[in-house]
Write a protein that holds these residues in place. Structure first.
Motif, mmCIF file in Angstrom:
data_model
loop_
_atom_site.group_PDB
_atom_site.id
_atom_site.type_symbol
_atom_site.label_atom_id
_atom_site.label_comp_id
_atom_site.label_asym_id
_atom_site.label_seq_id
_atom_site.Cartn_x
_atom_site.Cartn_y
_atom_site.Cartn_z
ATOM 1 N N CYS A 1 5.837 5.507 -2.659
ATOM 2 C CA CYS A 1 4.479 5.011 -2.916
ATOM 3 C C CYS A 1 4.465 3.773 -3.793
ATOM 4 O O CYS A 1 3.508 3.015 -3.792
ATOM 5 C CB CYS A 1 3.626 6.114 -3.530
ATOM 6 N N GLY A 2 5.526 3.607 -4.590
ATOM 7 C CA GLY A 2 5.605 2.438 -5.477
ATOM 8 C C GLY A 2 4.809 2.569 -6.758
ATOM 9 O O GLY A 2 4.890 1.702 -7.623
ATOM 10 N N LYS A 3 4.028 3.648 -6.882
ATOM 11 C CA LYS A 3 3.111 3.729 -8.024
ATOM 12 C C LYS A 3 3.339 4.942 -8.922
ATOM 13 O O LYS A 3 2.883 4.957 -10.064
ATOM 14 C CB LYS A 3 1.663 3.801 -7.515
ATOM 15 N N CYS A 4 4.005 5.984 -8.417
ATOM 16 C CA CYS A 4 4.143 7.209 -9.219
ATOM 17 C C CYS A 4 5.161 6.985 -10.338
ATOM 18 O O CYS A 4 5.860 5.965 -10.376
ATOM 19 C CB CYS A 4 4.569 8.382 -8.330
ATOM 20 N N CYS B 1 8.748 6.311 -8.885
ATOM 21 C CA CYS B 1 8.901 4.983 -8.278
ATOM 22 C C CYS B 1 8.948 3.909 -9.364
ATOM 23 O O CYS B 1 9.727 2.955 -9.271
ATOM 24 C CB CYS B 1 7.749 4.694 -7.318
HETATM 25 ZN ZN LIG Z 1 6.194 7.159 -5.671
#
Ligand SMILES: [Zn+2]
Ligand SMILES: NC(=O)c1ccc[n+]([C@@H]2O[C@H](COP(=O)([O-])OP(=O)(O)OC[C@H]3O[C@@H](n4cnc5c(N)ncnc54)[C@H](O)[C@@H]3O)[C@@H](O)[C@H]2O)c1
Ligand SMILES: [Zn+2]
Length: 379
Positions: free
Chosen positions: A90-93, A96
């Motif tokens: 997701c790039g955001k958690c 990540c």
């Molecule tokens: Zn993530």
């Protein structure tokens, strides 16, 4: 579209399936131009991975052309040629954000260990993969990287997994200048781990396998020593003798749960499935690393338990490091290494097979026939 279709252990075929559609504003649809079969796919093919559902399309190593984009995608445009990392992230958690793209907390919400992976059973999120003409790529702003104009697409497809995984295996080994590094497994991942060990400063690299053509290949490709575990007696004893009885500084498991070499492990791990795959290579790694050494594991095991000599880990003070490769984190550096000629990924490609012949390609790669190292599928 045409897509690989899993029918049960050792049974795959090509079928017509509906073309994937945009399901979320940040999706992309990628028209696949090349995809690979990976040693990880063999665990699925051999029926070792829980919840591998009939009808799934495998394939987590693919590149292609962006065919369509959801309305929120900012970083890609239609027509871009992209490398798609095997991890779906997701790039955001929180994970990540630490660069742990293989452990995304959002892309595989029913699991707490691995994140989503293309074409890797419902234990890894149930996403269809890229051994197909088209694939849906979620979080399109996060994973895909545009292929540099001057990069050969045969190199690019190997940057989706094999090169980053071999590189991360060496990186997790914490190799110091002059270290002796032993790599178990001379498959594509082990070959890359051996090659990359030198980039981290290894002084000696030893590869162990039992398939002669792969040992021959890795000797030349990675300029290392390579031994057949069937002809050296006890591999642990052999490696201790070879290192003045100290043991290796770093051992890398690039085999995972399909390991051969120990009847008890094979029966309990691969035949009866009383453990999550055969842990033979991991056993050898733990027992042949020096006291205080590092064991780096990229070989894949199932989610349950394994018979490993944990007492030796404690008594020798071994550090174990392991993970799925964090492809997106490593890509910028690896693109530089490929451009500079320090890594030549495409040299490991041994077979180019039309997607229609996917069943034959799985058979050849699984049975290690015809000097197969890395097959790529061309839709
Ligand atoms: Zn993530
Ligand atoms: N962690 C990750 O991100 C990641 C990514 C890709 C692949 N993998 C895993 O890495 C492993 C290797 O992948 P690959 O594509 O090279 O697979 P592969 O099947 O082509 O190669 C495995 C090699 O191990 C050899 N082998 C079997 N038993 C052995 C033993 N006891 N000691 C030494 N060698 C032994 C086999 O002969 C074979 O050559 C697999 O488990 C795969 O799932 C992990
Ligand atoms: Zn792979």
């Amino acid at each position: 579209m045409l897509a690989m279709n899993y029918r049960g252990p050792f049974r795959v075929r090509v079928d017509h399936k509906p073309q994937p559609e945009i399901l979320h504003p940040n999706d992309a649809i990628v028209k696949v131009t090349r995809s690979c079969i990976c040693g990880s796919d063999l665990h699925l093919y051999h029926g070792l991975v829980p919840d591998t559902r009939v009808g799934m399309t495998f394939g987590h190593e693919f590149i292609g052309t962006v065919e369509a984009l959801g309305p929120s995608v900012q970083n890609l445009k239609v027509g871009d040629h992209v490398i798609v990392p095997f991890n779906i992230a997701c790039g955001k958690c929180a994970f990540c954000k630490q660069g742990l793209y293989g452990n995304c907390h959002e892309s595989n919400p029913h699991a707490t260990a691995v994140g989503g992976i293309f074409g890797y059973s419902h234990t890894a999120g149930g996403y269809d993969g890229g051994q197909a003409e088209y694939v849906r790529v979620p979080y399109a702003d996060v994973g895909p990287v545009v292929i540099p104009d001057d990069m050969d697409h045969d190199d690019a497809v190997l940057l989706t997994d094999v090169v980053p995984t071999g590189y991360q295996a060496a990186e997790m080994g914490g190799i110091k200048t002059g270290d002796t590094v032993v790599v178990f497994g001379a498959g594509p991942v082990g070959i890359m781990a051996a090659k990359c060990a030198w980039l981290f400063g290894a002084g000696r690299v030893i590869v162990i396998d039992h398939i002669e053509y792969r040992l021959d290949f890795v000797r030349k490709y990675a300029q290392c020593e390579a031994y057949n575990f069937n002809s050296i007696g006890d591999p642990v004893l052999f490696l201790k003798k070879a290192t003045d009885w100290f043991g290796a500084d770093v051992c890398i498991d690039a085999v995972g749960g399909d390991a051969a070499g120990n009847a008890m492990q094979t029966i309990t791990g691969r035949k009866l499935m009383l453990q999550a795959g055969s842990a033979t290579a991991l056993h050898w790694a733990i027992n042949s690393v020096k006291k205080g050494g590092i064991v780096s594991i990229v070989g894949v095991y199932g989610p349950t338990d394994n018979l490993v000599p944990i007492g030796n880990v404690v008594n020798k003070g071994i550090t174990i490091r392991a993970n799925q490769a964090s492809v997106k984190r490593l890509l910028p550096r690896l693109i530089e290494h490929v451009k500079a000629g320090r890594i030549d990924p495409k040299a490991i490609i041994s077979h180019r097979v039309p997607l229609q012949e996917v069943a034959e390609a799985y058979h050849i790669f699984s049975a290690k026939l015809d000097n197969c190292i890395k097959p790529i599928l061309i839709p």
